[in-house]
Design an enzyme around this catalytic site. Structure first.
Site, short mmCIF file in Angstrom:
data_model
loop_
_atom_site.label_atom_id
_atom_site.label_comp_id
_atom_site.label_asym_id
_atom_site.label_seq_id
_atom_site.Cartn_x
_atom_site.Cartn_y
_atom_site.Cartn_z
N SER B 126 1.37 -4.49 1.79
CA SER B 126 0.63 -5.65 2.31
C SER B 126 -0.59 -5.92 1.45
O SER B 126 -1.20 -5.00 0.89
CB SER B 126 0.17 -5.35 3.74
N TYR B 154 -4.34 -0.12 9.67
CA TYR B 154 -3.05 -0.63 9.24
C TYR B 154 -2.99 -0.71 7.72
O TYR B 154 -2.06 -0.21 7.08
CB TYR B 154 -2.79 -2.02 9.84
N LYS B 158 -0.74 1.45 4.70
CA LYS B 158 0.04 0.85 3.61
C LYS B 158 -0.40 1.43 2.27
O LYS B 158 0.44 1.77 1.42
CB LYS B 158 -0.12 -0.68 3.63
#
Lengths: 686, 686
Positions: B126, B154, B158
């Site tokens: 991402s 989050y 990644k």
């Protein structure tokens, strides 16, 4: 302090030292370790050093269910998390194992903690998270504010865990997470009993140097001498492992001082603030051992950087912690550790196995075996009763013993090979008076007598340890067991710390007993009489075939309860000639030294008590001790499933029977705080 | 292309679109998804769209053993790894779940890959890994070289996964790891069958807007309008999900072009390079739906940053990939998806369960139930044979059906409720000729006749799908099944794609059949005759009690093998009066339209065939269709454990019996490539 601190990786290098400091500071500790890169012997030694049992679980932090079970079993108040793979070089080769063990393992641990509402964690991080701090201006010595940037997978696992803990704490502010960024740990415990024991090739400088010094490695590889330092080798901040361990206590204390409900996430450098080059340490070590060691300068190592010196001011001021011990001290302690344990916890011709029958894998009960392959001499000793389970020569067992703990625990076990205490032999009416107090002991014979220390005697307790070492000079193993007998156990007054040391060389087992009342004991006097209760058979079919010759035939006269009358008598002269008649039962106290003895006989010369020759004449046993008498017993009362009456005979050197109840003998057995009880027994097989 | 691509999270938003693109590009795919944040219906729709079976495993990537089993079962050549939790806001609240699922899950996956020597991975990363790229000068649009610095858990998961893959690849250079850093995915599949279906409150802009548009949410929350952009809202690079999906094909192709033995670790931005603000997208969406939507500006959201526009030049040049579809297109597709599926894959009064008896949890076999609670009307259809398993009114079943797949699979099953194909009714001597070729079909009646398509007819095959939608205007469910029947199955020439659409409203089941020869078929003509074989009883005890009235009493005359003679005759007028005599067995083809029909009758008006009234007179069934005739069968041959003869009657509209072997009728059933076979049957219950 009522709750336990769970220490993951507590059998490891820094972990074991931290456990010692925790115990010394009154914390209760549970150790969890998968023993992949560490040894249970470290735990046994922690218990020996700290004189207390430490719950241990061979659990991998990857195993959620097993870990959770530990949290259910113990009331855990916080976690110090060491468990991790930790070799920089290796991490570049097998990164997936590093991420699995370190990251997945930690996430698992934190999930278990969360499930059990345990939200205090001290995390073993590393200065490696900074990477090459020289890439910034003015970042040496390195402060906690230095931007991170690890240059290898190991360092990345540490940084990721920091970030995970930081995020967990941000999401739930009641978490208390102390991140301790270690600089370069070195040294060993001053006792010489704990230290770094890297399996395989050590990745750290001092252990490597030590292995070179003991000849286990050829030479030191210096990874690059073209760095920008005074001698070209990289600069590290070496911190004594005991100082480091104390940093964890300081961090725990800091976290516990936070106001109720308040959480924290914070990093602290644990370093001295003083950098040393590889050659600085090399020189200090060479100086401490008094000779130069070979080295070779080889290429730089992947992931190494020039300088990782700490700015430890945050820990100094906030945790009120600072490193006290010098590099020189670390070198001395390391060398002490190394000479006592040249191969770390590994010892050639020594091994142990769990000694437990019922499927529980309890490390508390182990069976330790040392062997002398050349002379085919082998001795096995169990933690249970510090019991001699076997002495064998050329594959033939000299003594009686069971193959399972279960059999030892049966009530029919006639003290096979066990350590006998707190008071060997009989005490009349199970009573004695001492310093004006009357004591009633547990009765375990004829509803009247206290035999061999009572119902829960030393023979039925799990001894801690052993510390096992080998003296190359004497070709002798030393197994040191320790037992903390509680005040009131079996009715005896005062706590008692009893040490049993087995010195085992080819054909010889020498047992040294000592006992003291610890300063923490509420009462300050007790009585002690220790011995070993091995049954000998020398590989014969029955004892009547063995030629058993005592050094004396004078015995204590006893009454119907086998208690001494104060007189002596002579038994048949046949014994002096080595003959035990098939129908002649002995359970007599043979007097070697009529005048008795001091409380501690260890300084006395060994006196021969008895010798025995197997019927085949190929084995001779000599029993000697520093004790004034010995009980000779032909085992007529033996009645177990595996062994019947007269399967073996016992020689139990010790103090006179029921000495405490005799005015002229009682001084042999009364121990007061500050005094030491001691004795030596020796079995020689030729 | 012989090996499978394993897609983790293949039932998810980007995953499902990528699977469609993979299949479209000739890849074989295995989907692994734990369905925690996705729906199996997406897989069913993928299969419907792509007209092929896709192996699916409801496996969590945390489950090493189950994942490993998939690798053992399929020859996996590479992995596209989507499976992850993905909501920025949520990740700040439950970071541990994010680290567990994303990090532990990925480490587990990579370990399984390593064990099975699968070393190609395309990772769904991402742009969040960059964090606030505006903290640097000249980093907008963001190049891959931009230093990373995610601002939420989050994003950190990644980045950590990227680092793990990087280290794994460094340690073993044969790994091929493509890191695709997505910017803001949006839009939906142009078919309207796939799209984003966030459970709970959507975290992404367009799905949220869509939910506002359909009234599922009150208004759009705009998280901050005080950013430094043209309208104060944050700038994102919105990329159409179909473009994004194609990026994965490009990455796989790139990796496969590397020389044998060569590995790679490399990151690529997948973005358009064009930034849009929240209001830009809001306006585009409002324009595409033709009205303004309510919104409210609320406070900034934790972890959001001003601008995350991609510099996609690396992907443009190296992967030869670039985004083609506009924000407007994405809005249109999303709105199409949303109007067709206002609640995503969730549908009120529709549910399914696994329809499998033997413990295997195969998603291929499901039982789908739609219900109309107000009228207590309920219809269940199975994938097996696209079979009507139940039609019930007010708790009373109108039809015959089994409760288990096992019973349907028994040879005694008399086609209960099944779709009949490729050729309903009998074919004389199991032979026919077409375009000069003679075809011999499978024989499954009297050692001579091919009945209802033969041994492996449509009734015994698993239909793919269904796509289930609900039309609010018509108060009608639509269940669309599809079957790919292979050339040669049962002896029929040409591949055939058969669609069965059930349109179900309160009291009414309308079945629409269509069939075509796909362009990929080697042969280009075949014969088709489709019908449904439901046995009706209308809740009565036996069919003789039911008042069954046909619209005609003209039937085809048949010979001893029940094959038509070409003539017609009249049956008893009693049927026109609604009387089935207890001893009168019917298995006759009633002629509604003597002149036959076209190949596709769907444009024809429905013709009433029969009506039936239950003995209690509370249920009336009307059967109508666009077909020229119907077989009326009193079920005299029924002989199952649960049902005996005459337990129900069948009305099977279709083409004339054995039409292919009749010159005047054969045009009804011959299908050539480019043509469409079609028909409609309707059951109405009042």
């Amino acid at each position: 302090m009522n709750k336990y601190i769970l220490v993951t990786g507590g059998a490891g290098y820094i972990g074991s030292h931290t456990v010692v400091e925790l115990l010394a500071n009154g914390y209760k500790v549970v150790i969890v370790d998968n023993l992949v890169n560490s040894s249970y012997d470290a735990v046994a030694r922690i218990e020996y050093i700290c004189q207390q049992k430490v719950p241990f679980f061979n659990v991998d932090i990857m195993d959620y269910e097993a870990l959770s079970q530990v949290f259910r079993e113990y009331d855990i108040g916080g976690v110090i998390h060491f468990a991790a793979l930790k070799a920089v070089g290796e991490s570049t080769k097998i990164p997936l194992e590093y991420y699995t063990n370190n990251i997945t393992g930690t996430i698992n641990l934190v999930r278990v903690m969360k499930e059990h509402d345990v939200k205090t964690i001290v995390f073993s991080s590393s200065a490696t998270v900074y990477g090459d701090a020289t890439r910034f201006e003015n970042m040496i010595p390195i402060p906690e504010e230095c931007p991170t940037g690890p240059t290898n997978p190991y360092g990345r696992t540490k940084l990721m865990i920091e970030q995970i803990l930081c995020d967990v704490q941000k999401a739930d502010r009641s978490w208390r997470a102390a991140i301790l960024r270690y600089f370069n740990p070195m040294g060993a415990h001053p006792s010489g009993l704990l230290g770094e024991d890297p399996l395989g090739i050590p990745n750290n400088l001092l252990p490597y140097l030590a292995q070179v010094a003991v000849g286990r490695r050829e030479k030191l590889n210096v990874f690059g001498n073209d760095y920008d330092s005074h001698d070209g080798t990289p600069i590290r901040d070496y911190v004594h492992v005991v100082d480091l361990a104390k940093g964890h206590i300081a961090a725990l204390a800091y976290l516990s001082k936070l106001e109720s409900g308040n959480g924290l996430y914070r990093e602290w450098n644990l370093g001295t603030g003083m950098g040393s080059t590889v050659f600085d340490v090399y020189n200090a070590f060479c100086k401490s051992i008094g000779r130069e060691l070979p080295f070779e300068v080889v290429g730089r190592r992947d992931g190494d950087v020039l300088n990782l010196t700490a700015r430890p001011t945050r820990a100094n001021s906030e945790l009120e912690w600072s490193a006290k011990l010098s590099v020189e001290q670390a070198c001395t302690d390391l060398w002490n550790w190394t000479t006592l344990n040249p191969f770390g916890f590994q010892l050639k011709n020594y091994g142990w196995k769990i000694f437990e029958e019922n499927g529980k894998s309890s490390y508390a009960s182990r069976l330790h075996t040392v062997s002398f392959p050349e002379s085919e001499f082998l001795v096995s000793v169990a933690n249970y009763g510090a019991t001699i389970q076997d002495i064998s020569m050329k594959g033939k067992s000299m003594v009686l013993g069971f193959d399972s703990l279960e059999e030892y625990q049966q009530s029919s076990n006639p003290f096979f090979g066990a350590t006998i205490g707190r008071f060997a032999n009989r005490i009349g009416s199970s009573r004695f008076s001492l310093d004006g107090s009357e004591y009633k002991l547990s009765v375990n014979e004829n509803n009247r007598t206290c035999l061999h220390g009572g119902i829960n005697g030393f023979d039925k307790q799990m001894f801690l340890g052993p510390v096992v070492t080998f003296s190359e000079a004497d070709k002798e193993f030393l197994l040191e067991f320790i037992l903390m007998d509680q005040d009131g156990n079996n009715g005896f007054p005062s706590d008692l710390v009893c040490k049993v040391k087995y010195k085992i060389s080819a054909g010889k087992v020498k047992i040294e007993y000592s006992a003291e009342i610890p300063s923490s004991s509420k009462s300050d006097s007790t009585i002690v009489n220790l011995t070993n209760h091995t049954y000998f058979l020398l590989g014969d079919a029955e004892i009547s075939k063995v030629h058993v010759q005592t050094e004396t035939n004078e015995i204590l006269s006893v009454d119907g309860e086998l208690l001494p009358t104060g007189l002596t008598e002579k038994v048949s002269d046949l014994l002096l000639e080595g003959v035990i008649l098939a129908d002649q039962a002995y359970d007599n106290c043979f007097v070697v030294e009529k005048n008795g003895c001091q409380l501690d006989t260890r300084k006395q010369p060994l006196m021969k008590h008895l010798e025995a020759l197997s019927s085949t004449k190929d084995v001779k046993l000599e029993v000697a001790s520093t004790e004034p008498c010995f009980q000779f017993y032909t085992g007529d009362g033996v009645n177990t499933e595996a062994f019947g009456p007269r399967s073996g005979f016992c020689v139990e050197p010790g103090r006179f029977i029921d000495a405490i109840n005799s005015e002229k003998w009682k001084s042999q057995v009364i121990l007061r705080k500050g005094e030491v009880y001691g004795s030596i027994i020796e079995y020689s097989f030729t």
